[in-house]
Design an enzyme around this catalytic site. Structure first.
Site, short mmCIF file in Angstrom:
data_model
loop_
_atom_site.label_atom_id
_atom_site.label_comp_id
_atom_site.label_asym_id
_atom_site.label_seq_id
_atom_site.Cartn_x
_atom_site.Cartn_y
_atom_site.Cartn_z
N GLU A 135 0.84 -1.20 0.00
CA GLU A 135 0.00 0.00 0.00
C GLU A 135 0.87 1.26 0.00
O GLU A 135 1.71 1.43 0.87
CB GLU A 135 -0.90 0.00 1.25
CG GLU A 135 -1.82 -1.21 1.37
CD GLU A 135 -2.95 -1.22 0.35
OE1 GLU A 135 -3.17 -0.19 -0.32
OE2 GLU A 135 -3.61 -2.28 0.23
N CYS A 191 -7.38 -0.98 8.72
CA CYS A 191 -6.07 -1.02 8.08
C CYS A 191 -5.66 0.35 7.57
O CYS A 191 -4.60 0.89 7.91
CB CYS A 191 -6.08 -1.99 6.89
SG CYS A 191 -6.21 -3.72 7.40
N HIS A 242 -0.74 -5.73 2.88
CA HIS A 242 -1.94 -6.55 3.03
C HIS A 242 -1.61 -7.99 2.67
O HIS A 242 -1.03 -8.25 1.62
CB HIS A 242 -3.05 -6.05 2.09
CG HIS A 242 -4.06 -5.19 2.79
ND1 HIS A 242 -4.39 -3.92 2.38
CD2 HIS A 242 -4.81 -5.43 3.89
CE1 HIS A 242 -5.30 -3.42 3.21
NE2 HIS A 242 -5.58 -4.32 4.13
#
Length: 196
Positions: free
Chosen positions: A82, A144, A163
Site C-alpha cells: 500500500e 487497516c 496486506h
C-alpha cells in the site's frame, strides 16, 4: 542498532485467527538481521485503540520504520503493497461498533499521505515465490487504512502497509512470515539509501 516496529491485527468478524498477526509472529522468529532491533505488537480492530497504540510507538520509540500488516479478506493469494493512507471515509464500524468522529483519522489532516517508501520500485525489484505481489493506492477505508494514515501522519511518512491474504493450505503463517522478511528487508534497504 535501528529499531523497526511491525504490527499485525487481532481477530475480527469470522477471522478468529488473523493471518496478519500469525505472519508477524513468524517474522519475529526469523528476525531482520543483526543490526535491526525488531519489535512486534498486535493491534485490536478498534479505531481508537489502534490509533492510541500507533501514536505511542512514534512518540516514545521513534523507529526507523514501522510496518503494519493487515488481512485483506478479498484476496486469495495476493500480497498488496500500500503506497498511501487516506484520511476520510471511515463509516464502517469497528469491533466495538464505533466509527471515528467525522469518519476521519485526523481532523484537518491532509487528504492522503504517501509513504516515503517507494512501493513501485520495491515491487519491481522483488519477487516471492508462490504468490503474486501487487501495488495498491487504496487500503480500504477500514482499520487497516485508518492505522496506516495515523502512522504516516505521526511518523512523517516512515511507515508502510502490507496486506496479506487469509491463511490457507498454500498460504501458511510460515510462508507469509518468510514473504514479509523479504519485503521488509527491501524496505529497510530503501530507508538506508534515503538516509545517505
Amino acid at each position: 542498532n535501528h529499531l523497526s516496529f511491525i504490527s499485525g491485527f487481532g481477530p475480527f468478524r469470522q477471522y478468529l485467527v488473523n493471518s496478519s498477526w500469525e505472519a508477524v509472529k513468524e517474522l519475529s522468529k526469523r528476525g531482520l538481521g543483526e543490526n535491526i532491533d525488531l519489535q512486534i505488537m498486535q493491534l485490536p480492530v478498534v479505531y481508537q485503540k489502534a490509533k492510541e497504540r500507533v501514536c505511542k510507538i512514534w512518540t516514545t520509540l521513534q523507529p526507523l520504520l514501522t510496518v503494519h500488516v493487515g488481512l485483506a479478506s478479498s484476496a486469495t493469494a495476493l500480497i498488496a503493497l500500500e503506497q498511501c493512507g487516506r484520511n476520510k471515509g471511515y463509516h464502517e464500524r469497528d469491533a466495538c461498533g464505533v466509527h471515528p468522529e467525522g469518519a476521519c483519522c485526523v481532523l484537518d489532516g491532509p487528504e492522503k499521505i504517501e509513504s516515503t517508501i517507494n512501493m513501485k520500485t520495491l515491487w519491481k525489484n522483488i519477487s516471492v515465490e508462490g504468490i503474486d505481489i501487487i501495488l495498491s493506492r487504496d487500503a480500504g477505508r477500514y482499520i487497516c487504512d485508518y492505522t496506516y494514515y495515523t502512522s504516516l501522519y505521526y511518523g512523517n511518512g516512515r511507515a508502510a502497509f502490507i496486506h496479506v491474504p487469509p491463511l490457507s493450505e498454500l498460504v501458511t503463517a510460515e510462508f507469509l512470515g518468510k514473504a514479509l522478511q523479504t519485503i521488509i528487508l527491501a524496505m529497510l534497504e530503501q530507508c538506508g539509501e534515503q538516509r545517505e
